[in-house]
Design a protein around this motif. Sequence first.
Motif, PDB file in Angstrom:
ATOM      1  N   LEU A   1      36.767  47.335  41.699  1.00  0.00           N
ATOM      2  CA  LEU A   1      36.375  48.992  41.740  1.00  0.00           C
ATOM      3  C   LEU A   1      36.647  49.249  42.997  1.00  0.00           C
ATOM      4  CD1 LEU A   1      33.149  49.486  39.963  1.00  0.00           C
ATOM      5  CD2 LEU A   1      35.447  50.494  39.449  1.00  0.00           C
ATOM      6  N   THR A   2      36.693  48.390  44.102  1.00  0.00           N
ATOM      7  CA  THR A   2      37.215  48.757  45.311  1.00  0.00           C
ATOM      8  C   THR A   2      38.747  48.314  45.496  1.00  0.00           C
ATOM      9  OG1 THR A   2      36.243  46.529  46.018  1.00  0.00           O
ATOM     10  CG2 THR A   2      34.835  48.305  46.468  1.00  0.00           C
ATOM     11  N   GLY A   3      39.351  48.024  44.652  1.00  0.00           N
ATOM     12  CA  GLY A   3      40.745  47.912  44.737  1.00  0.00           C
ATOM     13  C   GLY A   3      41.189  46.569  45.554  1.00  0.00           C
ATOM     14  N   ASN A   4      40.254  45.494  45.528  1.00  0.00           N
ATOM     15  CA  ASN A   4      40.460  44.174  46.315  1.00  0.00           C
ATOM     16  C   ASN A   4      41.077  43.303  45.184  1.00  0.00           C
ATOM     17  OD1 ASN A   4      40.651  41.813  47.679  1.00  0.00           O
ATOM     18  ND2 ASN A   4      38.604  41.981  48.521  1.00  0.00           N
ATOM     19  N   THR A   5      42.202  43.634  44.799  1.00  0.00           N
ATOM     20  CA  THR A   5      43.077  42.845  43.782  1.00  0.00           C
ATOM     21  C   THR A   5      43.373  41.349  44.483  1.00  0.00           C
ATOM     22  OG1 THR A   5      45.185  43.682  44.454  1.00  0.00           O
ATOM     23  CG2 THR A   5      43.997  44.733  42.495  1.00  0.00           C
ATOM     24  N   LYS A   6      43.489  41.034  45.466  1.00  0.00           N
ATOM     25  CA  LYS A   6      43.738  39.729  46.068  1.00  0.00           C
ATOM     26  C   LYS A   6      42.511  39.121  45.649  1.00  0.00           C
ATOM     27  CE  LYS A   6      44.616  37.284  50.442  1.00  0.00           C
ATOM     28  NZ  LYS A   6      45.573  36.335  49.620  1.00  0.00           N
ATOM     29  N   ALA A   7      41.317  39.368  45.955  1.00  0.00           N
ATOM     30  CA  ALA A   7      40.217  38.493  45.733  1.00  0.00           C
ATOM     31  C   ALA A   7      40.055  38.242  44.374  1.00  0.00           C
ATOM     32  CB  ALA A   7      38.736  39.118  46.213  1.00  0.00           C
ATOM     33  N   VAL A   8      40.283  39.346  43.281  1.00  0.00           N
ATOM     34  CA  VAL A   8      40.071  39.091  41.838  1.00  0.00           C
ATOM     35  C   VAL A   8      41.084  38.118  41.470  1.00  0.00           C
ATOM     36  CG1 VAL A   8      40.235  40.152  39.552  1.00  0.00           C
ATOM     37  CG2 VAL A   8      39.050  41.117  41.650  1.00  0.00           C
ATOM     38  N   ARG A   9      42.459  38.146  41.736  1.00  0.00           N
ATOM     39  CA  ARG A   9      43.456  37.415  41.416  1.00  0.00           C
ATOM     40  C   ARG A   9      43.320  35.740  41.701  1.00  0.00           C
ATOM     41  NH1 ARG A   9      48.560  41.551  42.854  1.00  0.00           N
ATOM     42  NH2 ARG A   9      48.029  42.791  40.726  1.00  0.00           N
ATOM     43  N   SER A  10      42.431  35.513  43.004  1.00  0.00           N
ATOM     44  CA  SER A  10      42.121  34.164  43.481  1.00  0.00           C
ATOM     45  C   SER A  10      41.209  33.804  42.732  1.00  0.00           C
ATOM     46  CB  SER A  10      41.640  34.358  44.922  1.00  0.00           C
ATOM     47  OG  SER A  10      42.688  34.976  45.795  1.00  0.00           O
ATOM     48  N   ILE A  11      40.607  34.377  41.510  1.00  0.00           N
ATOM     49  CA  ILE A  11      39.448  33.564  40.901  1.00  0.00           C
ATOM     50  C   ILE A  11      40.387  33.110  39.610  1.00  0.00           C
ATOM     51  CG2 ILE A  11      37.526  34.033  39.508  1.00  0.00           C
ATOM     52  CD1 ILE A  11      36.767  36.372  41.217  1.00  0.00           C
ATOM     53  N   ASP A  12      40.414  31.563  39.686  1.00  0.00           N
ATOM     54  CA  ASP A  12      41.122  31.135  38.594  1.00  0.00           C
ATOM     55  C   ASP A  12      40.328  31.075  37.365  1.00  0.00           C
ATOM     56  OD1 ASP A  12      43.435  30.059  39.624  1.00  0.00           O
ATOM     57  OD2 ASP A  12      42.457  27.889  40.158  1.00  0.00           O
ATOM     58  N   GLN A  13      39.031  31.177  37.245  1.00  0.00           N
ATOM     59  CA  GLN A  13      38.323  31.185  36.033  1.00  0.00           C
ATOM     60  C   GLN A  13      36.808  31.599  36.225  1.00  0.00           C
ATOM     61  OE1 GLN A  13      39.190  28.520  32.443  1.00  0.00           O
ATOM     62  NE2 GLN A  13      38.658  30.769  31.792  1.00  0.00           N
ATOM     63  N   MET A  14      36.312  32.364  35.239  1.00  0.00           N
ATOM     64  CA  MET A  14      34.813  32.416  35.432  1.00  0.00           C
ATOM     65  C   MET A  14      34.026  31.913  34.043  1.00  0.00           C
ATOM     66  SD  MET A  14      32.828  35.716  36.472  1.00  0.00           S
ATOM     67  CE  MET A  14      33.763  37.047  35.674  1.00  0.00           C
ATOM     68  N   VAL A  15      33.277  30.921  34.219  1.00  0.00           N
ATOM     69  CA  VAL A  15      32.383  30.287  33.174  1.00  0.00           C
ATOM     70  C   VAL A  15      31.117  30.832  33.267  1.00  0.00           C
ATOM     71  CG1 VAL A  15      31.619  28.248  32.194  1.00  0.00           C
ATOM     72  CG2 VAL A  15      34.063  28.262  33.161  1.00  0.00           C
ATOM     73  N   LEU A  16      30.656  31.349  32.288  1.00  0.00           N
ATOM     74  CA  LEU A  16      29.074  32.143  32.188  1.00  0.00           C
ATOM     75  C   LEU A  16      28.181  31.203  31.270  1.00  0.00           C
ATOM     76  CD1 LEU A  16      30.176  35.859  31.438  1.00  0.00           C
ATOM     77  CD2 LEU A  16      30.023  34.754  33.971  1.00  0.00           C
ATOM     78  N   ALA A  17      27.545  30.532  31.943  1.00  0.00           N
ATOM     79  CA  ALA A  17      26.620  29.642  30.922  1.00  0.00           C
ATOM     80  C   ALA A  17      25.115  30.354  30.736  1.00  0.00           C
ATOM     81  CB  ALA A  17      26.204  28.297  31.803  1.00  0.00           C
ATOM     82  N   ALA A  18      25.006  30.401  29.529  1.00  0.00           N
ATOM     83  CA  ALA A  18      23.862  31.062  29.078  1.00  0.00           C
ATOM     84  C   ALA A  18      23.516  32.250  29.657  1.00  0.00           C
ATOM     85  CB  ALA A  18      22.777  30.198  29.051  1.00  0.00           C
ATOM     86  N   PRO A  19      24.725  33.161  29.804  1.00  0.00           N
ATOM     87  CA  PRO A  19      24.750  34.598  30.395  1.00  0.00           C
ATOM     88  C   PRO A  19      23.549  35.445  29.942  1.00  0.00           C
ATOM     89  CG  PRO A  19      26.386  34.355  28.977  1.00  0.00           C
ATOM     90  CD  PRO A  19      26.177  33.165  28.942  1.00  0.00           C
ATOM     91  N   ASP A  20      22.639  35.926  30.816  1.00  0.00           N
ATOM     92  CA  ASP A  20      21.579  36.916  30.622  1.00  0.00           C
ATOM     93  C   ASP A  20      22.080  38.434  30.823  1.00  0.00           C
ATOM     94  OD1 ASP A  20      19.184  38.035  30.091  1.00  0.00           O
ATOM     95  OD2 ASP A  20      18.105  37.081  31.599  1.00  0.00           O
ATOM     96  N   ILE A  21      23.020  38.581  29.953  1.00  0.00           N
ATOM     97  CA  ILE A  21      23.600  39.890  29.970  1.00  0.00           C
ATOM     98  C   ILE A  21      23.450  40.583  28.802  1.00  0.00           C
ATOM     99  CG2 ILE A  21      25.627  41.179  30.796  1.00  0.00           C
ATOM    100  CD1 ILE A  21      26.714  38.578  32.215  1.00  0.00           C
TER     101      ILE A  21
END
Length: 337
Positions: free
Chosen positions: A190-210
């Motif tokens: 939302l803040t336009g920090n695409t560099k930081a988002v693109r630097s994330i290879d993968q997100m693994v959510l283990a038993a996510p409480d969402i």
Amino acid sequence: MTPVATATAVSILVATDRVPDHSGAGAYTAGRGDTLRYAEVTVSIPPGHRPSKIEWPTSKPDPRTTFAVVARRELTAPEFVVLARGSAKSPAYGHAGIFVHGYNYSHQEALFRLAQMTADSKVGERAILFDWPSQAEVTGYVADKDSAAFARDDLATVLSNLSVGGVRSTILAHSMGAWLAVESVRQLSLTGNTKAVRSIDQMVLAAPDIDIDLLRKQLSVTGKLSKPIVVLASKDDLALALSKRLAGSAATAGSLDIDDPRTRELAVKENIEVVDISSIPSLNGTNHDRFASLAAIYPQLRQGFSNPVAGTGALVLNGVGGAISAPFRLGGAILAQ
């Protein structure tokens, strides 16, 4: 504390917004701090360590038989980023795995859990703990939700700083920490920090409480990651069943049933891989901690997964031989099947 030659030393980088506990070196309270603090901590794993277990000290830590902190030093933010890149001679240079713990975690438990997974998986990436101020009490669920929200900016700062420093990261986030991780990546988007988002290879959510509807909403404004988000789910997760009752939620992402057509529809639409890990034994009987065993037998991963419905994004873990994998390489390895 004197290290033991036959023990395994694991170096953990820590970023935390807890308030320090001045009664002991390297100790933290459940208080919410206004400052991000950084450290490098060396944890000694005893020679008789059993995979997925934490050999807790009953009184004074003894590196011969228990987990023990044998070295610790404070870091500045720039020093933290430099160390996160790892050794230039390592094949994993510039790659780090970030563990975001869940509800009801103390600083020591989060530190030792990451040390256990790092030792069991034997991966080369730098291991980073983002330690947010959980109350570390079963009765602290509501307070922990507020603390997770409190920590959003700080996790976003860590991810942004790592990206500026040339570090690509894989995030393993457990339980309530999964909400925190997704929310922080959403905030970066939302803040336009695409560099930081693109630097994330993968997100693994283990038993996510969402809540599943909330996850859809979060992802609708979140920049697309380079690989699909991996959700490790168990429909018999007792902790998430309690969470649903407390929150009045119809479904949480961590208790999705891969046999449900709606789960497959969600996986395809939202670019998610939903992995059923119900066959992994629970460590404490709640079925909420199975992720901690995923580090033990990485080489057997390719024999451990089967995809019952090709192209649906729903996979199941085959319990034969306890085929389990390194948490920081899980998502990419699954997708290579």
